[in-house]
Every structure is written in C-alpha cells, then in structure tokens.
Design a protein around this motif. Structure first.
Motif, short mmCIF file in Angstrom:
data_model
loop_
_atom_site.label_atom_id
_atom_site.label_comp_id
_atom_site.label_asym_id
_atom_site.label_seq_id
_atom_site.Cartn_x
_atom_site.Cartn_y
_atom_site.Cartn_z
N MET A 409 76.17 57.59 10.77
CA MET A 409 75.62 57.45 12.13
C MET A 409 76.66 57.02 13.16
N HIS A 410 77.93 57.01 12.72
CA HIS A 410 78.99 56.50 13.57
C HIS A 410 78.99 57.11 14.97
N GLU A 411 78.81 58.42 15.02
CA GLU A 411 78.87 59.13 16.31
C GLU A 411 77.49 59.47 16.86
N ALA A 412 76.45 59.08 16.11
CA ALA A 412 75.09 59.52 16.49
C ALA A 412 74.61 58.80 17.74
N PRO A 413 73.85 59.50 18.60
CA PRO A 413 73.34 58.85 19.82
C PRO A 413 72.30 57.78 19.49
N GLN A 414 71.52 58.02 18.43
CA GLN A 414 70.52 57.04 18.04
C GLN A 414 70.91 56.55 16.65
N ARG A 415 70.94 55.22 16.46
CA ARG A 415 71.41 54.71 15.17
C ARG A 415 70.35 53.81 14.55
N ILE A 416 69.45 54.44 13.77
CA ILE A 416 68.38 53.65 13.15
C ILE A 416 68.47 53.79 11.63
N LEU A 417 68.52 52.65 10.98
CA LEU A 417 68.59 52.62 9.52
C LEU A 417 67.23 52.13 9.03
N THR A 418 66.55 52.94 8.21
CA THR A 418 65.23 52.52 7.72
C THR A 418 65.31 52.28 6.22
N ILE A 419 64.96 51.07 5.83
CA ILE A 419 65.05 50.69 4.41
C ILE A 419 63.63 50.48 3.90
N SER A 420 63.22 51.29 2.91
CA SER A 420 61.84 51.16 2.44
C SER A 420 61.76 51.01 0.94
N THR A 421 60.70 50.36 0.50
CA THR A 421 60.38 50.31 -0.93
C THR A 421 58.92 50.69 -1.09
N ARG A 422 58.59 51.38 -2.18
CA ARG A 422 57.21 51.83 -2.43
C ARG A 422 56.89 51.70 -3.90
N LYS A 423 55.63 51.46 -4.19
CA LYS A 423 55.21 51.51 -5.60
C LYS A 423 54.46 52.80 -5.81
N ARG A 424 54.94 53.60 -6.75
CA ARG A 424 54.24 54.83 -7.12
C ARG A 424 53.51 54.56 -8.43
N ALA A 425 52.84 55.61 -9.00
CA ALA A 425 52.03 55.40 -10.20
C ALA A 425 52.81 54.68 -11.31
N ARG A 426 54.00 55.22 -11.70
CA ARG A 426 54.70 54.67 -12.86
C ARG A 426 56.13 54.27 -12.52
N GLU A 427 56.43 54.26 -11.24
CA GLU A 427 57.80 53.92 -10.86
C GLU A 427 57.81 53.25 -9.49
N ILE A 428 58.93 52.63 -9.19
CA ILE A 428 59.09 52.11 -7.83
C ILE A 428 60.20 52.94 -7.17
N GLU A 429 60.10 53.06 -5.86
CA GLU A 429 60.99 53.96 -5.14
C GLU A 429 61.67 53.17 -4.02
N VAL A 430 62.97 53.39 -3.88
CA VAL A 430 63.71 52.74 -2.79
C VAL A 430 64.34 53.85 -1.97
N SER A 431 64.16 53.83 -0.65
CA SER A 431 64.84 54.86 0.13
C SER A 431 65.53 54.31 1.35
N ILE A 432 66.66 54.96 1.67
CA ILE A 432 67.49 54.57 2.79
C ILE A 432 67.59 55.79 3.70
N ALA A 433 67.01 55.68 4.89
CA ALA A 433 67.04 56.84 5.80
C ALA A 433 67.90 56.52 7.01
N ASP A 434 68.54 57.55 7.56
CA ASP A 434 69.37 57.33 8.75
C ASP A 434 69.07 58.38 9.81
#
Ligand SMILES: Nc1ncnc2c1ncn2[C@@H]1O[C@H](COP(=O)(O)OP(=O)(O)OP(=O)(O)O)[C@@H](O)[C@H]1O
Ligand SMILES: [Mg+2]
Length: 505
Positions: A409-434
């Motif tokens: 995101m160094h040069e990006a006009p909008q710089r938003i980092l979204t850090i999420s965690t979720r519980k699914r049926a048999r696993e947990i999920e971590v995601s990092i969006a930019d």
C-alpha cells in the motif's frame, strides 16, 4: 452629652428607624395577624403595608409545606419569653421564594399577656445558593477526579492524605476512608517511605523543588505490599493551607506488555532468520543437486573411457577422477543432510488464544514497518477461542502477511489494513486484507515459492516460509484479489484442540 430618649424626639422617629433599616421587620399579634410590615418587608415581598396589615402571616406569606412548622414555632415563641431563631421561606407577590433567617421576640403588656411578636429577618437566599453552588462545584470537581484513569491523591504539608480518588483506591487497594489523615508514605516502599518526611521538610524549608512540576518514575506500594513502577506527577496549590496533588500512573501493565512485545519481537526475528536460512538452504540444495549429479556422472564417464583406452599414465588420471566423483558425492551428501536438517525444524504446538496472537503479531509488524498513514481495522470474532499451534511460527506468518500488505500500500491513495478472524465449521480463519494494487499477474501462480519477489530489496521468502509453516499445521494459505481493489491473504488452521509436537513435512 446627655442621652436623648425617643419621647424627646417623638414616636415617629421609631417608625422612621423601622422603615429606614434594610432588615425586614414585622410585628405580629398573638394570633399571627400582621400589625407592622416595614419598608424592607415591602421590598422583599412586593406586598405593600396596606395589603399585608390585618392578614395572618401564614395565610399568604408562608409556603404550603412549611405552614405547620411555622405555626408551631410561633406558638412556642408566644409561650416562652426566650427569643427564637428559625429559618423558613416567604413567598413574594410574584411567586418567588426568599429564604429568611428569623429572630423572634415576644413583647408582653403590663398584664403579662402577649402584645405582639417582633420578628426581624436576614435574607440568606443568595448566601445559601452560593454555598450550594460551592458544594456543587466541589462535587463536580470530585466527579472529574474520580473519572480520571490516573490515581489522584492530595496531601497537606504534614503529608496527611486529604483525598484519595476512585482510581487511587483501585491502584493501591485501600478505601479512601481508611487512608484519610494517614501519612502518604504508606503508599511507598523503602527507602522512600523512611525518607519522605525529610523530603517534605526540606521542600518547606528551602523551597527546593525536586519533584514538583515534573513527571518522575517511582516505585509505589499497594496495600498487599506489592511494589510496582509508577509515573508520579506532583503539583502544588494553596487552599487555606498548602496542598500537594499527586497523579500516579500505574506502569506495571504497560511495562509487562512492552516486555512481552520485545520478547516476542526477538523470538520472531530469530525464527524469521532461521526460517529464511532454511528456505534458502532448501532451494540451494534443490538447485545444486542436479549439476552436482551431472558432474559426478560426467567424471564417472571420463574415468570409464580412460580405463578402456589403457594409455600410459591414464591410471593416475583415473585415480584422480575417482577422487573427483567421491568428493562430488560428498558434497551432494552434505547438501542432502542440510536439507534434511531444515525439514526437521520442530513445530511445537500448544493451545493459544488466536485473537491475542494475531493482535501481538500485528502490533510488532506495524511498529517495525513504515506504517504511517495506514488505518488498521479490526474484525476479530469472539468465538475463535483457543487453537493448538506453534505461537512463534503463526505470529511469523501474520507478521509476514501484514508487512507485505503495508509494503503493497506504499503508493496507494487509500491505505486500509483489515485484520479479521473467523470461526468456520471445523477450522478458524485469519485474513489480512489491504487496499494496495492487488496481486502481480506474472507472480500470481508462484507467490508461495521461494525467491519470488517484485520488490527491489525483497528476498522473496516471506510467503514460502508462511506456506511451510501453515502446511506443518495442517492448514491452508491462499491469496485473492479483491473487487474493491487490493488483495486478501487468508490462512486457516484446524479448530481441534489437541496439544502435540510434530515435525515439519
Ligand atoms: N499484499 C500484497 N499485495 C500485492 N502483492 C503482494 C502482497 N503480498 C505479497 N505480494 C507479492 O508477493 C511477493 C512475494 O512476497 P514474499 O513475502 O514472499 O516476498 P517479499 O515480500 O517480496 O520479500 P521478503 O522475503 O522480504 O518477504 C511480493 O514481492 C509481492 O510481489
Ligand atoms: Mg514479504
């Protein structure tokens, strides 16, 4: 000079005096009927003398809820000769209330019957309201002090505690009622405890300000005897006597967090270096294996050719060539062992709170990166809970993904980092969006392979290490472009809670 009696100057002088003074004066009959109502009474109530005369005082001047009490006081005043003092409201013609402090005196005729009651008043409406304003503003001040997240303690110049805020009660573990009047040194460990009286004496004698006006790190002590680090700021003011106000910030939690973060940072850096080395070694082994095998076969072939040729001095060359083959094999073996060593890196799992791990890793990744202007959005799901994993390794994955996202995101006009965690049926999920430019088309398929990088200074091992780690946890890692722009990296881990020690695949 001879004393002048009222009879000398006439009865009307008394009337003049009664009407001139600013004190409300009323003369009441034994039945409460108003006989005199001076000018000050007129000014106070808005009723004229002619409107007031002949009416009973409680029929129009006393407020409803006080009538009964006033009648009783009046009866008592008539019964005894002692002057009575009483405070009650009068209501004015316009309906306002005035608070009056009365002094009543019974006047009797020659037969001893009550001729009248002389009532003089002091209007204390404003005085009482100023007092209640003061009480209100003190209560307001106290509520601000109590809302302060920092402990506030005030002491006098004999070091006696004058007030102890709610946070002070929490921080030190004493109730305010227990410490009021006690010497403030009970909040300090030795050696300050023994020296504090001297500090105050020296300050009072010399005015030498050692602590006043500047924040200072000190050691403080709770009621349990636990000593903790604190930041102390003292100011001084005079309120009749000299008062010192101490603001005490408990630093223990902050220091503990800093220590934990710096430990984790050290472990991550170490693991990162070991991981990068392993990844490089694996790749080198892979790359070198083929040419080395080719060189060994070529040398073997030359040696065979020479054996067939049976020329002079060929035997020496054959011996040398056999040495070459065995050295090449040794090199292959070393590389093979190195690869095995790297593959055998241990993954030590135990149960960890996933959200906490993600938060700690993110804090480190953000501190360590040029993250100015990056807005971080958290979307951590409460029900993720604990998962069996290798804390350092998973934190390394999260750190890698966040660093990549911030880089993207160094040069990006909008710089938003979204850090999420979720519980699914048999696993947990971590995601990092930019909100960066998204994935490079040419690199999309090889992102998770070693030495794939679009960066000038990137080695290109971050994602391949991350994949190795997630594989070792029986999870999956993937990347996808986002429709809104940018991309999201997601990994999942089995939600089971077995604690086991496993080897990398
Ligand atoms: N969030 C992202 N947005 C766009 N491209 C990304 C993102 N994350 C990774 N990439 C691409 O994947 C490549 C590989 O990433 P990887 O972390 O493996 O290596 P690197 O960041 O280039 O170097 P390093 O070894 O220092 O981590 C990056 O160079 C970049 O081109
Ligand atoms: Mg990287």
């Amino acid at each position: 000079m001879d004393k002048i009696s009222f009879s000398d100057i006439g009865e009307h002088v008394v009337d003049e005096i009664i009407d001139t003074v600013e004190t409300p004066i009323a003369l009441l009959g034994g039945d409460g009927v108003i006989l005199r109502f001076n000018r000050a009474c007129e000014m106070l109530t808005g009723f004229s003398q002619s409107e007031a005369l002949g009416r009973k005082v409680w029929d129009f001047l006393i407020i409803e809820e006080e009538i009964e009490a006033v009648r009783q006081v009046f009866a008592m005043t008539c019964a005894k000769d002692l002057p009575t003092h009483y405070t009650n409201y009068w209501k004015t013609k316009s309906g306002k209330r005035r608070l009056l402090s009365w002094s009543n005196k019974t006047l009797r005729d020659d037969s001893g019957a009550v001729a009248a009651v002389l009532a003089t008043a002091l209007d204390i409406t404003e005085l009482r309201s100023a007092e209640s304003d003061l009480t209100e503003s003190q209560a307001f001040l106290r509520s601000i002090v109590d809302a302060s997240p920092v402990a506030v303690v005030t002491i006098n110049d004999r070091a006696q505690i004058l007030s102890f805020s709610r946070q002070a009660e929490t921080t030190f573990g004493y109730r305010e009622t227990h410490v009021l009047g006690k010497n403030v040194k009970i909040l300090m460990p030795e050696p300050d405890r023994a020296r504090h009286d001297d500090y105050i004496d020296r300050f009072l004698e010399t005015g030498e300000k050692r602590i006043i006006g500047r924040a200072r790190r000190v050691k403080a002590m709770r009621s349990t005897g636990e000593v903790f680090p604190a930041l102390l700021h003292v100011t001084e003011f005079t309120d009749g006597e000299r008062v010192f106000v101490g603001f005490v910030e408990d630093l223990s939690e902050k220091e503990e967090t800093e220590r934990r973060l710096s430990d984790t940072q050290f472990q991550l850096q170490h693991a990162g270096r070991v991981g990068a080395m392993g990844e490089i070694a694996t790749s080198i082994a892979h790359e070198l294996n083929q040419p080395l095998t080719a060189a060994a076969s070529l040398a073997g072939a030359v040696s065979l050719t020479l054996k067939k040729a049976q020329c002079d001095r060929c035997d020496d060359a054959i011996i040398l060539l056999d040495d070459v083959v065995s050295e090449i094999k040794r090199a292959s073996e070393i590389i093979h062992q190195m690869r095995e060593f790297v593959r055998k890196r241990k993954t030590t799992k135990s149960l960890h709170d996933v959200n906490k791990i993600v938060e700690d890793a993110a804090a480190l990744a953000i501190i360590g990166a040029d993250a100015d202007g990056v807005e971080v959005k958290w979307d951590l799901s409460e029900d993720v809970g604990k998962v069996s994993l290798d804390r350092i390794q998973i934190q390394q994955v999260v750190t890698n993904l966040i660093r990549n996202a911030i880089d993207a995101m160094h040069e990006a006009p909008q710089r938003i980092l979204t850090i999420s965690t979720r519980k699914r049926a048999r696993e947990i999920e971590v995601s990092i969006a930019d909100t960066g430019p998204g994935l490079n088309k040419d690199l999309k398929k090889t992102l998770f392979e070693p030495f794939v990088s679009s960066k000038k200074e990137g080695i290109g091992v971050g994602l391949s290490i991350s994949k190795t780690i997630i594989d070792a946890h029986q999870g999956e890692i993937d990347a996808a472009d986002l429709e809104s722009g940018g991309c999201v990296f997601t990994f999942n881990l089995p939600a089971g809670n077995d604690e086991s020690v496993g080897d990398n695949p």
